[in-house]
Every structure is written in structure tokens, then in C-alpha cells.
Design an enzyme around this catalytic site. Structure first.
Site, PDB file in Angstrom:
ATOM      1  N   SER A 183      -7.271   1.100   3.493  1.00  0.00           N
ATOM      2  CA  SER A 183      -5.839   1.084   3.792  1.00  0.00           C
ATOM      3  C   SER A 183      -5.498   0.563   5.178  1.00  0.00           C
ATOM      4  O   SER A 183      -4.361   0.208   5.434  1.00  0.00           O
ATOM      5  CB  SER A 183      -5.279   2.486   3.623  1.00  0.00           C
ATOM      6  OG  SER A 183      -5.860   3.353   4.568  1.00  0.00           O
ATOM      7  N   HIS A 211      -4.825   1.886  -3.537  1.00  0.00           N
ATOM      8  CA  HIS A 211      -4.116   0.749  -2.919  1.00  0.00           C
ATOM      9  C   HIS A 211      -4.334  -0.555  -3.688  1.00  0.00           C
ATOM     10  O   HIS A 211      -3.859  -1.609  -3.256  1.00  0.00           O
ATOM     11  CB  HIS A 211      -4.578   0.550  -1.475  1.00  0.00           C
ATOM     12  CG  HIS A 211      -4.006   1.543  -0.520  1.00  0.00           C
ATOM     13  ND1 HIS A 211      -2.686   1.516  -0.108  1.00  0.00           N
ATOM     14  CD2 HIS A 211      -4.562   2.613   0.089  1.00  0.00           C
ATOM     15  CE1 HIS A 211      -2.466   2.516   0.725  1.00  0.00           C
ATOM     16  NE2 HIS A 211      -3.592   3.198   0.856  1.00  0.00           N
ATOM     17  N   LYS A 242       2.008   5.106  -5.501  1.00  0.00           N
ATOM     18  CA  LYS A 242       2.079   3.867  -4.713  1.00  0.00           C
ATOM     19  C   LYS A 242       2.664   2.763  -5.601  1.00  0.00           C
ATOM     20  O   LYS A 242       3.816   2.863  -5.990  1.00  0.00           O
ATOM     21  CB  LYS A 242       0.704   3.543  -4.135  1.00  0.00           C
ATOM     22  CG  LYS A 242       0.301   4.597  -3.094  1.00  0.00           C
ATOM     23  CD  LYS A 242      -0.971   4.309  -2.337  1.00  0.00           C
ATOM     24  CE  LYS A 242      -1.139   5.317  -1.207  1.00  0.00           C
ATOM     25  NZ  LYS A 242      -2.398   6.075  -1.281  1.00  0.00           N
TER      26      LYS A 242
HETATM   27  C1  LIG Z   1      -2.797   7.490  -1.070  1.00  0.00           C
HETATM   28  C2  LIG Z   1      -4.215   7.699  -1.371  1.00  0.00           C
HETATM   29  C3  LIG Z   1      -4.676   8.860  -1.980  1.00  0.00           C
HETATM   30  C4  LIG Z   1      -3.768  10.023  -2.256  1.00  0.00           C
HETATM   31  O1  LIG Z   1      -2.872   9.748  -3.305  1.00  0.00           O
HETATM   32  P1  LIG Z   1      -1.681  10.770  -3.612  1.00  0.00           P
HETATM   33  O2  LIG Z   1      -1.402  10.558  -5.061  1.00  0.00           O
HETATM   34  O3  LIG Z   1      -0.564  10.407  -2.705  1.00  0.00           O
HETATM   35  O4  LIG Z   1      -2.204  12.153  -3.340  1.00  0.00           O
HETATM   36  C5  LIG Z   1      -6.012   8.957  -2.313  1.00  0.00           C
HETATM   37  N1  LIG Z   1      -6.869   7.941  -2.048  1.00  0.00           N
HETATM   38  C6  LIG Z   1      -6.470   6.810  -1.438  1.00  0.00           C
HETATM   39  C7  LIG Z   1      -7.459   5.708  -1.154  1.00  0.00           C
HETATM   40  C8  LIG Z   1      -5.132   6.652  -1.065  1.00  0.00           C
HETATM   41  O5  LIG Z   1      -4.748   5.548  -0.447  1.00  0.00           O
END
Ligand SMILES: *Cc1c(COP(=O)(O)O)cnc(C)c1O
Length: 396
Positions: A183, A211, A242
């Protein structure tokens, strides 16, 4: 009792503030989108949401969520195995499996829970987890909850992964785990080489597509699509928070026996509420939309190319990206904060990141692109970056 503890917390908070690490939250008073209105009244272009496909306020998803409120009510008031599963929860699970070419899916309240609840039910102290050094906090926490031996490899470094796999040969089962897109940099895990090493050293593979789902691969199926390996890894985790609508919810999808054991033993699944039906319904609609058209993916890709080309032409030092995450390298922590603050004055909302979120002397501004952005939004952002970059002596 509390007086002492209060003073202790006050000191901690003061130390966080002094280190410049205190997180203030900006208040948005409009729906999430390319353009958002802040409580100050200022309208800004948003380049820091994970709204990759621009679905956070998509009318079709809003409509399907409203329809589900009428047909299935507001909440489930239960965990899944008691009385918290509806027809649409199961339908969404099947749709997600179909989308990724996997066998079955289990839904969670968030991907944080999916990652937190995946290791402990599957592996014991006889086993090994081999984890990328830049993996998400939820993977790190999930690994901590599991008794398996832990090995760590330098991010995307296949020589180091091989060394760790050699060390882990004594254990019974081995699981390699990696984020699909990292990220802070936007680079993609080299899944082809990871699977090759997994085969050579008799290991399984888990990837976190948070992502990359909806972003990477011709039709947004993530890194397994990018490397033409759909259905070839044992475990995929992902989020509905996301690209996939941006509301809430997570999932683990993969081999059916793995999913079945998770349903029996995964603690965040067994002991936490079901997602609301309206989220499941909008999730189904989102997958239907993605299956019907590649339009949003295509627009996102053209936005990524447009932005990167413009920024490079302006003279910025951009990390090579394989995703919708673009790191504008500034190296200096203070400069990254000053730069982001000036951009906000120009109507561009981005965040500057520095140590400990990224390595020392690697401060940057992270720009997240979206299918919701129009070319004129991108041009406005590039112009603002250029203006501020000249003022602060970053570019000529
Ligand atoms: C955002 C993210 C999460 C967490 O996801 P949520 O559904 O918001 O709890 C887990 N792993 C990665 C790589 C992320 O970017």
C-alpha cells in the site's frame, strides 16, 4: 486509580504529539467521491481514498442496498451459525468464489477479521508461516495469534524467500503469505515466482488482494489474473471496503476444505455479527457490474497512465507502480507534510507519509487514483503538484 492512569495517558499523548505523529481526522460532510466537501466548507479533489473504481457512492449500488433494506431488513442480530445467514449472504459468497475462480468463500465483518482469523484454525506449532516483511498489520496480528513457527522474508525478495523456505523444511506444513499490492509503494508481489518456489519447497500460498482486487489484472480479478494463475493459490483474502464498493466487509476465498474449517473454527467469524444484508446485496450487484463491463477498470487504468505521465513530465520522482497507488517521493518527512498542507490549500487532498509508516528518509506523498476522477481532475492535481513543487524547490 484513574488519576495515575490518566496522567500516564496524557504523557503518552503529549509524546505522540511532540513526535508529530498525532493523527487528526478531517471531517467530510458529503458522500465519498472524486470531490468531497470538508466541514470547513472547502471542496477538494480527493486523492487519498481507496475508492479505486469510484463505487463508494455509485447509484446502482445505493439502489440495490435500499432494495435489500426493504426485502431483508436492517440487521441480522446474530452470528452466522446461529441465525445470521440469509440467502444473499450465501449468494455473495458464491459470487466472490466465481469471480476469483476459487471453490468457496467465507464472509467476515472486515478483511482485518479475515486475516486475523485465518491462521490459527489452520496451522499449529508443527507448521510454518513465511511472511513478507511489508505485510499488512492484520496479517501480522493474525500470525501472532497462531502457534506456527514464523519466518519473514524481505519484501518481494525471492532469494530471501527461498532461504526462509529452506529453513522451514523441518515443519509439517508451510504457508507463504503476502500482500498482492503493497500500500505504500504500489508494487505487486511476484506471484509467479512465489508459486514456483512454493512448488519447489512444498508450501502453500496465501495472498491478500485488498489493494489489487478491482484494480490489477485485465478484468480486476487481482494478481492471480495478472500472472494468469486464477484458482492456483490456496487462500485469497480481500475487502469490500476498497475498490469493491467501499462500505465494509471482508472475505477469505479458496480451497473448499479450508473455507469449511474456517466456518467451524475461525473466531472472528464464529463470535462476531453477520454483515448487514444491504451490504451483501450491494456486493452482489458490484460483482454483477464488474462481470458485465470492464468500463470502470479501463477508466482507472487510463487515469493511472495519464497521472503518472504528467507527473514524470513535470519532473517528479515517482515510484514505478503496478496499481492505483502512486508514490511521489520527497524523502524528507517535514517536506512531505508541508507539501501535503500546501496541496490542500490548492484544493488537492493527499496525505504525506514518513517514518515509521515508510522507511526513514523515504517520506513521500501517496496519491490514490480512482475511476471517479475525470481527466480535468488529474490535470488540476498535476498543475497543483507542479506549482507547489516549484515553490518548495522539489522540481525546477
Ligand atoms: C485495507 C486492508 C486490510 C483491511 O481491510 P478492512 O476490510 O478494511 O478491514 C487488510 N489487508 C490489506 C492489505 C489492506 O490494505
Amino acid at each position: 486509580m484513574y488519576t495515575d492512569f490518566q496522567q500516564h495517558l496524557e504523557k503518552e499523548l503529549a509524546a505522540i504529539t511532540e513526535a508529530g505523529l498525532y493523527k487528526n481526522e478531517r471531517i467530510i460532510v458529503s458522500p465519498q467521491g472524486a470531490e468531497v466537501t470538508l466541514d470547513s466548507g472547502q471542496t477538494v479533489l480527493n486523492f487519498c481514498a481507496n475508492n479505486y473504481l469510484g463505487l463508494s457512492n455509485n447509484p446502482q449500488l445505493v439502489e440495490s442496498a435500499k432494495a435489500a433494506l426493504d426485502s431483508h431488513g436492517y440487521g441480522m442480530s446474530s452470528v452466522r451459525f446461529i441465525c445470521g445467514t440469509t440467502d444473499i449472504h450465501r449468494e455473495l459468497e458464491k459470487k466472490i468464489a466465481e469471480f476469483f475462480g476459487t471453490e468457496d468463500t467465507i464472509l467476515y465483518a472486515a478483511c482485518f477479521d479475515a486475516n486475523g482469523g485465518v491462521f490459527e484454525p489452520l496451522l499449529t506449532k508443527e507448521d510454518a508461516i513465511i511472511s513478507d516483511s511489508l505485510n499488512h498489520a492484520s496479517i501480522i496480528d493474525g500470525v501472532r495469534l497462531c502457534k506456527a513457527a514464523r519466518y519473514r522474508f524481505k519484501t518481494a525478495d525471492m532469494e530471501d524467500l527461498e532461504q526462509q523456505l529452506i529453513k522451514a523444511q523441518e515443519q509439517r506444513f508451510r504457508l507463504i503469505v503476502t500482500d498482492a499490492v503493497f500500500s505504500m509503494d504500489g508494487h505487486v508481489a511476484p506471484l509467479d515466482k512465489i508459486v514456483e518456489l512454493a512448488n519447489k519447497y512444498n508450501a502453500m500460498v496465501m495472498i491478500d488482494e485488498c489493494h489489487s482486487a478491482g484494480v490489477v489484472g485485465e478484468t480486476g480479478r487481482g494478481v492471480t489474473e495478472l500472472y494468469d494463475m486464477l484458482g492456483q493459490v490456496e487462500i485469497i483474502t480481500g475487502t469490500l471496503g476498497k475498490a469493491f464498493g467501499g462500505a465494509i466487509g471482508g472475505f477469505t476465498t479458496g480451497k473448499k476444505e479450508i473455507i469449511d474449517i474456517l466456518r467451524q473454527r475461525s473466531r472472528p467469524y464464529l463470535f462476531s455479527n453477520s454483515i448487514p444484508p444491504l451490504i451483501a446485496a450491494a456486493g452482489i450487484e458490484m460483482i454483477n457490474m464488474m462481470n458485465a463491463s470492464n468500463g470502470l477498470m479501463d477508466k482507472l487504468r487510463s487515469n493511472i497512465a495519464h497521472f503518472n505521465a504528467g507527473m514524470q513530465a513535470a519532473g517528479f520522482d515517482m515510484k514505478p507502480t503496478q496499481s492505483a497507488i502512486c508514490a511521489v517521493m520527497l524523502y524528507d518527512a517535514k517536506l512531505s507534510q508541508e507539501f501535503a498542507a500546501r496541496l490542500l490549500d490548492e484544493g488537492i487532498y493527499v496525505i504525506g507519509f514518513y517514518f515509521p509508516v515508510v522507511p526513514r528518509e523515504q517520506a513521500r506523498i501517496r496519491v490514490q487514483l480512482s475511476a471517479a476522477h475525470e481527466p480535468e481532475h488529474l490535470d488540476k492535481a498535476i498543475a497543483a503538484f507542479t506549482k507547489v513543487g516549484k515553490e518548495l524547490g522539489v522540481i525546477e
